[in-house]
Design a protein around this motif. Structure first.
Motif, PDB file in Angstrom:
ATOM      1  N   ASN A 161      -8.182   0.093  -0.378  1.00 27.28           N
ATOM      2  CA  ASN A 161      -7.244  -1.093  -0.473  1.00 27.28           C
ATOM      3  C   ASN A 161      -6.140  -0.778  -1.438  1.00 27.28           C
ATOM      4  OD1 ASN A 161      -8.389  -1.418  -2.821  1.00 27.28           O
ATOM      5  ND2 ASN A 161      -9.790  -3.124  -2.168  1.00 27.28           N
ATOM      6  N   GLU A 162      -5.368  -1.487  -1.685  1.00 28.56           N
ATOM      7  CA  GLU A 162      -4.320  -1.371  -2.811  1.00 28.56           C
ATOM      8  C   GLU A 162      -4.820  -0.952  -4.091  1.00 28.56           C
ATOM      9  OE1 GLU A 162      -0.360  -3.844  -4.831  1.00 28.56           O
ATOM     10  OE2 GLU A 162      -1.440  -4.743  -3.265  1.00 28.56           O
ATOM     11  N   GLY A 163      -5.761  -1.894  -4.547  1.00 27.89           N
ATOM     12  CA  GLY A 163      -6.399  -1.547  -5.710  1.00 27.89           C
ATOM     13  C   GLY A 163      -6.973  -0.212  -5.827  1.00 27.89           C
ATOM     14  N   VAL A 164      -7.760   0.481  -4.764  1.00 27.11           N
ATOM     15  CA  VAL A 164      -8.157   1.698  -4.887  1.00 27.11           C
ATOM     16  C   VAL A 164      -7.105   2.741  -4.725  1.00 27.11           C
ATOM     17  CG1 VAL A 164      -9.561   3.277  -3.299  1.00 27.11           C
ATOM     18  CG2 VAL A 164     -10.457   0.886  -3.562  1.00 27.11           C
ATOM     19  N   MET A 179       0.889  -1.019   0.077  1.00 26.04           N
ATOM     20  CA  MET A 179      -0.170   0.002  -0.086  1.00 26.04           C
ATOM     21  C   MET A 179       0.826   1.190  -0.019  1.00 26.04           C
ATOM     22  SD  MET A 179      -3.046  -1.243   2.534  1.00 26.04           S
ATOM     23  CE  MET A 179      -4.339  -2.408   2.215  1.00 26.04           C
ATOM     24  N   ARG A 180       1.904   1.183   0.698  1.00 25.42           N
ATOM     25  CA  ARG A 180       2.810   2.397   0.568  1.00 25.42           C
ATOM     26  C   ARG A 180       3.420   2.536  -0.831  1.00 25.42           C
ATOM     27  NH1 ARG A 180       3.659   6.854   1.963  1.00 25.42           N
ATOM     28  NH2 ARG A 180       3.406   6.582   4.268  1.00 25.42           N
ATOM     29  N   LEU A 181       3.920   1.549  -1.395  1.00 24.31           N
ATOM     30  CA  LEU A 181       4.118   1.542  -2.775  1.00 24.31           C
ATOM     31  C   LEU A 181       3.184   2.206  -3.795  1.00 24.31           C
ATOM     32  CD1 LEU A 181       6.336  -1.693  -2.843  1.00 24.31           C
ATOM     33  CD2 LEU A 181       7.244   0.236  -3.176  1.00 24.31           C
ATOM     34  N   ALA A 182       1.995   1.680  -3.537  1.00 22.05           N
ATOM     35  CA  ALA A 182       0.974   2.066  -4.509  1.00 22.05           C
ATOM     36  C   ALA A 182       0.694   3.765  -4.004  1.00 22.05           C
ATOM     37  CB  ALA A 182      -0.359   1.407  -4.246  1.00 22.05           C
ATOM     38  N   ALA A 183       0.598   4.203  -2.914  1.00 23.70           N
ATOM     39  CA  ALA A 183       0.299   5.447  -2.602  1.00 23.70           C
ATOM     40  C   ALA A 183       1.406   6.422  -2.797  1.00 23.70           C
ATOM     41  CB  ALA A 183      -0.111   5.482  -0.985  1.00 23.70           C
ATOM     42  N   LEU A 189      -6.356  -3.654   5.333  1.00 24.43           N
ATOM     43  CA  LEU A 189      -5.005  -3.739   5.753  1.00 24.43           C
ATOM     44  C   LEU A 189      -5.059  -4.582   6.778  1.00 24.43           C
ATOM     45  CD1 LEU A 189      -2.148  -2.531   6.074  1.00 24.43           C
ATOM     46  CD2 LEU A 189      -3.094  -0.773   7.516  1.00 24.43           C
ATOM     47  N   VAL A 190      -5.920  -4.470   7.754  1.00 22.87           N
ATOM     48  CA  VAL A 190      -5.737  -5.446   9.152  1.00 22.87           C
ATOM     49  C   VAL A 190      -5.857  -6.600   8.934  1.00 22.87           C
ATOM     50  CG1 VAL A 190      -5.640  -3.267  10.586  1.00 22.87           C
ATOM     51  CG2 VAL A 190      -7.778  -4.628  10.143  1.00 22.87           C
ATOM     52  N   THR A 191      -6.917  -6.964   8.154  1.00 24.20           N
ATOM     53  CA  THR A 191      -7.545  -8.399   7.841  1.00 24.20           C
ATOM     54  C   THR A 191      -6.974  -9.213   6.800  1.00 24.20           C
ATOM     55  OG1 THR A 191      -9.182  -7.697   6.306  1.00 24.20           O
ATOM     56  CG2 THR A 191      -9.764  -7.760   8.721  1.00 24.20           C
ATOM     57  N   CYS A 192      -6.108  -8.336   5.881  1.00 29.33           N
ATOM     58  CA  CYS A 192      -5.188  -8.821   4.781  1.00 29.33           C
ATOM     59  C   CYS A 192      -6.391  -9.419   3.847  1.00 29.33           C
ATOM     60  CB  CYS A 192      -4.061  -9.738   5.021  1.00 29.33           C
ATOM     61  SG  CYS A 192      -2.761  -8.722   5.905  1.00 29.33           S
ATOM     62  N   GLN A 193      -7.531  -8.836   3.579  1.00 30.01           N
ATOM     63  CA  GLN A 193      -8.665  -9.334   2.893  1.00 30.01           C
ATOM     64  C   GLN A 193      -8.347 -10.019   1.582  1.00 30.01           C
ATOM     65  OE1 GLN A 193     -12.203  -6.680   1.812  1.00 30.01           O
ATOM     66  NE2 GLN A 193     -12.923  -7.801   3.624  1.00 30.01           N
TER      67      GLN A 193
END
Length: 558
Positions: free
Chosen positions: A372-375, A174-178, A395-399
């Motif tokens: 999420n990462e996709g968003v 998510m950091r890489l995506a953001a 993030l916390v559930t690693c859905q």
């Protein structure tokens, strides 16, 4: 984000003392030798009964496949592993409970007395550094010592590493995506799998690159920056101006208190469009601004984001500015985040110019709402004006993938390498104790992780080495290292009374960020990443296949 004060992290530095006297323990008091699978106890009894409990064994913990359709993992959790090794000890209450279990009813009572004598004083544990970028089949933790203790450590070590590494990896993606310039906040406590899941998620999301958490307990335990403002319920709780019992605000410079309610009403009256905003929402914003005038950040989508929420924020922000305060910003929690963020940014900036308040242009826009990462990737493609993201459930559930799948395997017993075979090639393990080296290219980027037999000569800078795929004979390449890094370091040596100090969350986070930055971009990209090469030496390749053949039965055809 506010810098963390490392002196107040709530962590006690690990002492270089492994005599069993340390009172340091994992964060969660549930982490004891009883946090185990039943078959570990039954195997331990069988080892003890047959007199094999002190045979020297080596176990290795590793994973076979990267999560989230990616090609890397951020290894995390060693801080808790080290503390568990220090604290490993059965109590009298523990063994009394075990002795009362129907499944152990026939066991010799002397076994339970023997369990009271066990600790990790004879164990030697090596591991990757916390925060290391790791890859499939690379040993994360190597555990050597008496067979019975190594067996009893299995389940707990897997538990202490699997989820932290998964969370840290999810956060890193998510950091890489953001992007590096966005603030990322973990907001997932209410959706986490229980209290421990919530605290662990906060801690290891920070390791993976997040900047803070909403979890107050996690902050108190780890020193991670805690952030939060107000919810929709706060806005809904206001029905009008009568809910503000004290209308005053003390200016930042001192002097007489200002009637901020009257100032807000007067500012509102200067523009016709502001008369259409929701009055109870405006009253709520005033109430919150009175409480936190230096950190006024309002949730603007309770009624209508652009027609009411953002406009009401601007009105209150102007009033705060008159008293010397700098408003912080707004949060969006629903709707088209890309569109709303750009429109809100435009409205706030126009107000800054119109009212000659440059500080308004520095107000941030925070977004939440099932991100999420996709968003994050989609928002980048659309274009947006969001400065910070609050991310919870995904993030916390690693859905996207709720488990990492680390395994813990016996690789050597009494000096004899052991192998596990399977018709599934991915489950065939590499036998024996190992040394692992990371070889870098001329650009300083990791090129290949080379698995060697224990004691085998390490790859040498400037000297070509043959790197082989462990199972596919045709896949091989010569590599000339420009830099070589040994990956497995001793973190616990009971016989020598040595224990490496656990790293703080700050130290692990900084190391993980540096590690990721050194990787080639095609290996960390979100879609179709290039697999990283994990190879074995020619010597290990030949030994593996020889042992494979000697242990695989030859079928009879008829």
């Amino acid at each position: 984000m506010a810098a963390l004060d490392k002196s107040s992290t709530g962590l006690v530095a690990g002492k270089r003392n492994c005599d069993g006297t340390s009172k340091i323990a994992p964060l969660n008091p549930l982490v004891t030798p009883l946090l185990n699978d039943m078959y570990q106890i039954t195997m331990a009894y069988s080892y003890w009964r047959s007199g094999r409990m002190n045979e020297h064994a080596t176990f290795e913990l590793f994973f076979r496949k990267c999560p989230f359709n990616g090609e890397f993992v951020i290894f995390a959790g060693m801080d808790q592993v080290i503390n568990y090794l220090k604290a490993f000890k059965f109590t009298q209450a523990d063994v009394e409970y075990l002795a009362s279990m129907p499944g152990l009813a026939g066991c010799d009572p002397a076994f339970f007395e023997y369990l009271l004598t066990l600790d990790c004083s004879e164990m030697v544990v090596s591991a990757l550094e916390d925060g290391t970028v790791a890859f499939p089949r690379v040993t994360l933790i190597s555990v050597s010592g008496p067979l019975i203790v190594g067996q009893l450590l299995e389940t707990t070590l897997l538990n202490l590493v699997n989820f932290p590494s998964l969370i840290a990896t999810n956060a890193a993606r998510m950091r890489l995506a953001a992007g590096p310039d966005k603030t990322l906040l973990e907001f997932g406590l209410r959706r986490a799998q229980g209290p421990d899941g919530g605290v662990s998620a906060s801690r290891y999301a920070y390791v993976g690159g997040f900047d803070g958490t909403s979890n107050v307990r996690a902050g108190s335990l780890t020193g991670i920056h805690v952030s939060g403002t107000h919810a929709h319920s706060f806005v809904q709780s206001y029905q009008g101006w009568d809910d503000i019992k004290d209308p005053t605000l003390q200016p930042i410079s001192g002097g007489d208190a200002v009637n901020i309610v009257e100032r807000v009403k007067a500012i509102r009256a200067t523009q016709d469009k502001w008369s259409l905003t929701n009055s109870s929402e405006l009253a709520a914003f005033v109430g919150y601004a009175q409480s936190f005038p230096n950190a006024f950040l309002s949730l603007v989508d309770t009624y209508d984001t652009l027609q009411s929420g953002v406009e009401n924020f601007i009105i209150v922000a102007i009033a705060l500015h008159e008293s010397g305060y700098t408003p912080r910003g707004i949060r969006l929690d629903s709707g088209d985040l890309a569109y709303l963020s750009k429109e809100a940014r435009k409205m706030i900036d126009e107000a800054a110019d119109q009212h000659n308040i440059p500080a308004l242009k520095k107000c941030i826009i925070v977004a939440s709402n099932d991100i999420n990462e996709g968003v994050l990737l989609s928002l980048n493609n659309q274009g947006h004006a969001i400065d910070a993201f609050g991310i919870g459930t995904h993030l916390v559930t690693c859905q996207k993938q709720p488990a990492l799948g680390c395994v813990y395997k016996l690789v050597e017993i009494e000096g004899a390498p052991r192998i596990k075979l399977s018709q599934d090639i991915d489950k065939v393990m590499i036998p024996g104790q190992k040394d692992i080296y990371r070889i870098y290219n001329t650009e300083g980027q990791p090129l290949v992780d080379l698995i060697c037999r224990k004691g085998e000569a390490a790859p040498t800078i400037g000297q070509r080495v043959l790197c082989r795929h462990p199972f596919q004979e045709s896949k091989r390449a010569n590599v000339t290292p420009t830099s070589v890094q040994r990956l497995l370091d001793v973190v616990w040596n009971g016989p020598k009374k040595f224990c490496k100090e656990p790293k703080t969350p700050d130290e692990t986070r900084d190391f993980a960020i540096t590690q990721l930055a050194s990787m080639r971009a095609d290996m960390t990209r979100p879609h179709n990443p290039t697999p990283y090469k994990v190879s074995v030496t020619n010597s290990l390749y030949m030994f593996l296949h020889e042992l494979w053949q000697s242990n695989m039965p030859v079928p009879e055809l008829s």
